[in-house]
Design an enzyme around this catalytic site. Structure first.
Site, PDB file in Angstrom:
ATOM      1  CG  ASP A   1      -1.827   1.206   1.306  1.00  0.00           C
ATOM      2  OD1 ASP A   1      -2.339   1.614   0.251  1.00  0.00           O
ATOM      3  OD2 ASP A   1      -2.023   1.766   2.401  1.00  0.00           O
ATOM      4  CB  SER A   2       0.189   4.793  -0.578  1.00  0.00           C
ATOM      5  OG  SER A   2      -0.963   4.838   0.243  1.00  0.00           O
TER       6      SER A   2
ATOM      7  N   GLY B   1      -3.168   8.864  -3.665  1.00  0.00           N
ATOM      8  CA  GLY B   1      -4.497   9.177  -4.221  1.00  0.00           C
ATOM      9  C   GLY B   1      -4.656  10.561  -4.796  1.00  0.00           C
TER      10      GLY B   1
ATOM     11  CB  CYS C   1      -3.342   0.519  -2.460  1.00  0.00           C
ATOM     12  SG  CYS C   1      -3.346   2.270  -2.861  1.00  0.00           S
TER      13      CYS C   1
ATOM     14  CB  THR D   1      -5.041   4.821  -4.974  1.00  0.00           C
ATOM     15  OG1 THR D   1      -5.759   5.482  -3.937  1.00  0.00           O
ATOM     16  CG2 THR D   1      -4.570   5.803  -6.000  1.00  0.00           C
TER      17      THR D   1
ATOM     18  CD  GLU E   1      -0.133   6.788   6.224  1.00  0.00           C
ATOM     19  OE1 GLU E   1       1.000   6.851   6.733  1.00  0.00           O
ATOM     20  OE2 GLU E   1      -0.601   5.744   5.715  1.00  0.00           O
TER      21      GLU E   1
ATOM     22  CB  CYS F   1      -9.334   4.663   0.726  1.00  0.00           C
ATOM     23  SG  CYS F   1      -7.728   5.019   1.466  1.00  0.00           S
TER      24      CYS F   1
ATOM     25  CG  HIS G   1      -4.999   4.933   4.724  1.00  0.00           C
ATOM     26  ND1 HIS G   1      -4.463   4.435   3.561  1.00  0.00           N
ATOM     27  CD2 HIS G   1      -3.949   5.422   5.440  1.00  0.00           C
ATOM     28  CE1 HIS G   1      -3.158   4.624   3.569  1.00  0.00           C
ATOM     29  NE2 HIS G   1      -2.818   5.216   4.696  1.00  0.00           N
TER      30      HIS G   1
END
Ligand code: DGL
Length: 287
Positions: A29-30, A62, A92, A94, A170, A204, A206
């Site tokens: 993932d990012s 994103g 992810c 995105t 984050e 997403c 997150h």
């Protein structure tokens, strides 16, 4: 290339003889979001080894262009490939929305999060009204809506990008007592609430970390679908279907790589995985 009977966003190319039942599962993932998939993988398959990559130095993805997201995703994918993983999960929304899986030279199985989340949402909805929230790139791509309407043409789909959610998560701005988080959630979600949806895809990975805040705005009658969690469940089915579940009897090893500070990663990863007693965290570079 082979398509799984379960879905179009799965590819399996030349599974080499280096790949065995006890090869690791790779997840990327990012940033931290993909850990929502790791949590589900660990719950369902505690004997599996998992290698995770969070590209924390370059999060968020994103808000970036298709070209940049594709370049980053290929580097993430190649990083995991060196571990001889039997399955790669792009955990992810995105990357799953923007990157064509055919461009990845997979040696094992591959899945994104779109199909798993869509199947769960279609299964959950009673009134056929489904909301999708995700990053700007995800919503711009129309990936979730397209697949929902392919499978359920009569479904009404309402989409909303929520670009502030990733930085909030984050940076640990999470939970009902966090004022910025609750205010921004109300701003984004109140219009969606008015549409009368009974199901909402957290598109997403997150977002499940603030599922309590999202749920407070949407109300009890709306079922929340975690794209990361569903990808974890889907992955276990994929491995079963391909006879690639581990036969290890001891607990699997979890190794978490990040491209920025290991300390920061450890601090915030606790929101996703709880205490990280059995996980090793390491730094890495991709370029
Ligand atoms: N977890 C990623 C997703 O699912 C976050 C994307 C981002 O970095 O903006 O979309």
């Amino acid at each position: 290339m082979k398509q799984s009977p379960m879905g179009i966003d799965i590819i399996m190319t030349n599974t080499t003889e280096n790949i065995t039942k006890n090869s690791a599962i790779g997840v990327f993932d990012s940033g931290l979001g993909g850990l929502t998939a790791v949590r589900e993988l660990q719950r369902l398959m505690p004997h599996e080894n998992i290698v995770y990559l969070g590209d924390t130095a370059r999060v968020p993805y994103g808000t970036k262009s298709r070209e940049t997201i594709t370049k980053y995703a290929l580097q993430d994918f190649d990083f995991l490939k060196q571990f001889g993983v039997k399955l790669t999960i792009a955990a992810c929304g995105t990357v799953s929305s923007v990157v064509d899986p055919a461009t990845l030279e997979a040696e094992g199985l591959y899945t994104g999060v779109i199909r798993p989340a869509v199947l769960a949402a279609i299964n959950a909805t009673k009134n056929g009204k489904i909301a999708v929230i995700g990053t700007s790139a995800t919503i711009r791509s129309g990936s979730y809506k397209r697949l929902i309407n392919e499978i359920m043409p009569e479904a009404e789909v309402y989409e909303k990008d929520c670009p502030m959610f990733v930085p909030l998560v984050e940076n640990g701005f999470v939970g009902r007592d966090n004022l910025p988080c609750t205010m921004i959630a109300r701003e984004y979600l109140e219009p969606l609430k008015k549409t009368g949806v009974d199901t909402l895809i957290m598109g997403c990975t997150h977002y499940p970390i603030i599922a309590d805040v999202i749920g407070d705005v949407m109300g009890d009658g709306v079922k929340l679908i975690s794209s990361g969690g569903e990808a974890g469940r889907y992955a276990s089915e994929l491995l079963r279907e391909n006879n690639l579940l581990s036969d290890r009897e001891t607990e699997g090893k979890v190794t978490l790589y990040c491209t920025d500070s290991v300390e920061l990663f450890r601090e915030n990863a606790v929101h996703f995985l709880g205490e990280l007693d059995n996980a090793e965290i390491k730094g890495c570079t991709l370029e």
